[in-house]
Design a protein around this motif. Sequence first.
Motif, mmCIF file in Angstrom:
data_model
loop_
_atom_site.group_PDB
_atom_site.id
_atom_site.type_symbol
_atom_site.label_atom_id
_atom_site.label_comp_id
_atom_site.label_asym_id
_atom_site.label_seq_id
_atom_site.Cartn_x
_atom_site.Cartn_y
_atom_site.Cartn_z
ATOM 1 N N GLN A 41 0.817 -1.217 0.000
ATOM 2 C CA GLN A 41 0.000 0.000 0.000
ATOM 3 C C GLN A 41 0.852 1.270 0.000
ATOM 4 O OE1 GLN A 41 -2.550 0.409 3.406
ATOM 5 N NE2 GLN A 41 -3.264 2.419 2.794
ATOM 6 N N GLU A 42 1.847 1.307 0.857
ATOM 7 C CA GLU A 42 2.689 2.493 0.995
ATOM 8 C C GLU A 42 3.416 2.805 -0.323
ATOM 9 O OE1 GLU A 42 6.360 3.864 3.930
ATOM 10 O OE2 GLU A 42 5.543 1.861 4.101
ATOM 11 N N HIS A 43 3.977 1.781 -0.944
ATOM 12 C CA HIS A 43 4.708 1.955 -2.197
ATOM 13 C C HIS A 43 3.761 2.331 -3.328
ATOM 14 C CE1 HIS A 43 7.988 0.107 -5.037
ATOM 15 N NE2 HIS A 43 8.018 1.416 -5.049
ATOM 16 N N ARG A 44 2.611 1.685 -3.371
ATOM 17 C CA ARG A 44 1.613 1.979 -4.411
ATOM 18 C C ARG A 44 1.180 3.437 -4.339
ATOM 19 N NH1 ARG A 44 -3.090 -1.416 -6.796
ATOM 20 N NH2 ARG A 44 -4.385 0.222 -7.682
ATOM 21 N N GLU A 45 0.867 3.919 -3.136
ATOM 22 C CA GLU A 45 0.439 5.311 -2.981
ATOM 23 C C GLU A 45 1.551 6.268 -3.398
ATOM 24 O OE1 GLU A 45 -1.054 5.842 0.984
ATOM 25 O OE2 GLU A 45 -2.661 4.390 0.671
ATOM 26 N N PHE A 46 2.756 5.927 -3.053
ATOM 27 C CA PHE A 46 3.919 6.730 -3.438
ATOM 28 C C PHE A 46 3.988 6.855 -4.956
ATOM 29 C CE2 PHE A 46 8.507 6.574 -4.574
ATOM 30 C CZ PHE A 46 8.981 7.709 -3.921
ATOM 31 N N LEU A 47 3.873 5.712 -5.670
ATOM 32 C CA LEU A 47 3.992 5.702 -7.128
ATOM 33 C C LEU A 47 2.773 6.294 -7.824
ATOM 34 C CD1 LEU A 47 5.569 2.163 -7.570
ATOM 35 C CD2 LEU A 47 6.727 4.387 -7.746
ATOM 36 N N GLN A 48 1.635 6.328 -7.152
ATOM 37 C CA GLN A 48 0.449 6.899 -7.762
ATOM 38 C C GLN A 48 0.369 8.406 -7.536
ATOM 39 O OE1 GLN A 48 -2.653 3.861 -6.507
ATOM 40 N NE2 GLN A 48 -3.014 4.035 -8.710
ATOM 41 N N ASP A 49 1.108 8.909 -6.569
ATOM 42 C CA ASP A 49 1.137 10.351 -6.343
ATOM 43 C C ASP A 49 1.992 11.021 -7.420
ATOM 44 O OD1 ASP A 49 0.294 12.562 -4.749
ATOM 45 O OD2 ASP A 49 2.344 12.700 -3.966
ATOM 46 N N ALA A 50 3.150 10.467 -7.694
ATOM 47 C CA ALA A 50 4.052 10.921 -8.757
ATOM 48 C C ALA A 50 5.029 9.787 -9.011
ATOM 49 C CB ALA A 50 4.779 12.192 -8.356
ATOM 50 N N LEU A 51 5.482 9.658 -10.237
ATOM 51 C CA LEU A 51 6.361 8.556 -10.605
ATOM 52 C C LEU A 51 7.785 9.076 -10.813
ATOM 53 C CD1 LEU A 51 6.576 5.528 -11.348
ATOM 54 C CD2 LEU A 51 6.132 6.225 -13.721
ATOM 55 N N PRO A 52 8.694 8.773 -9.877
ATOM 56 C CA PRO A 52 10.091 9.169 -10.089
ATOM 57 C C PRO A 52 10.649 8.437 -11.307
ATOM 58 C CG PRO A 52 9.715 8.502 -7.807
ATOM 59 C CD PRO A 52 8.509 8.098 -8.594
ATOM 60 N N VAL A 53 11.351 9.179 -12.164
ATOM 61 C CA VAL A 53 11.908 8.592 -13.382
ATOM 62 C C VAL A 53 13.369 8.998 -13.518
ATOM 63 C CG1 VAL A 53 9.698 8.486 -14.610
ATOM 64 C CG2 VAL A 53 11.106 10.547 -14.794
ATOM 65 N N GLY A 54 14.072 8.253 -14.335
ATOM 66 C CA GLY A 54 15.470 8.548 -14.594
ATOM 67 C C GLY A 54 16.364 7.462 -14.049
ATOM 68 N N GLU A 55 17.648 7.758 -14.054
ATOM 69 C CA GLU A 55 18.639 6.791 -13.636
ATOM 70 C C GLU A 55 18.354 6.277 -12.228
ATOM 71 O OE1 GLU A 55 23.438 6.368 -14.008
ATOM 72 O OE2 GLU A 55 22.637 8.316 -13.458
ATOM 73 N N PHE A 56 18.450 4.986 -12.054
ATOM 74 C CA PHE A 56 18.298 4.266 -10.786
ATOM 75 C C PHE A 56 16.848 4.046 -10.347
ATOM 76 C CE2 PHE A 56 22.504 6.436 -10.284
ATOM 77 C CZ PHE A 56 23.264 5.309 -10.514
ATOM 78 N N TRP A 57 15.869 4.631 -11.031
ATOM 79 C CA TRP A 57 14.461 4.400 -10.675
ATOM 80 C C TRP A 57 13.910 3.295 -11.566
ATOM 81 C CZ3 TRP A 57 12.703 6.566 -6.391
ATOM 82 C CH2 TRP A 57 13.305 7.733 -5.933
#
Length: 191
Positions: A41-57
Amino acid sequence: MLQLPPLSIQRLRDRGVMLDPGLTDEEVTRVEERVGFQFGQEHREFLQDALPVGEFWPDWRHGATADLRKQLDWPVEGVLGNAARMSFWPPAWGERPTSADERERTARAQLDRVPRLVPVHSYRYITVDPIFVPSPVFSIHEIDVIVFGDDLLDFVAREFHMPPRHQSPAPTYVPFWSELAARTAAWELGQ
């Protein structure tokens, strides 16, 4: 809803991390079905708020299935390599087999029982199991495991060198991974 994702995302913005719009419910479902796990749940909410992109993500939106599976398998593969080739063998696994093939089979069977981890950033992983909330974020390199955040917010503070602005919870114990972290910490202290 947990209050960690919005503050975590704000901290990433403050550090200049590129952020795309968060994953939709449909995108999350597609990734989970394609790669074979469910986000916690915690990770899902994090990724649904904004998606970090770029190297290492991890590229949850456009990444190739094989690449994502390789990232998912990283923690287990590192432990398997040490169990098959090196002297690593937890007592709970029973007697250490003499052949490398048998050690790998036995270790794989044991590791099938431990909580599953998914990548957050680089070699930082979080559990998918909903009973481990808040989930610590582990930094993993083979059998060297460090708790790199008591939760996602603490991880972002540590990873991106930002002072904590919250009271970090008591670390949640995650079977096997927390034990490896304690082993690494004891080894670093010379105990």
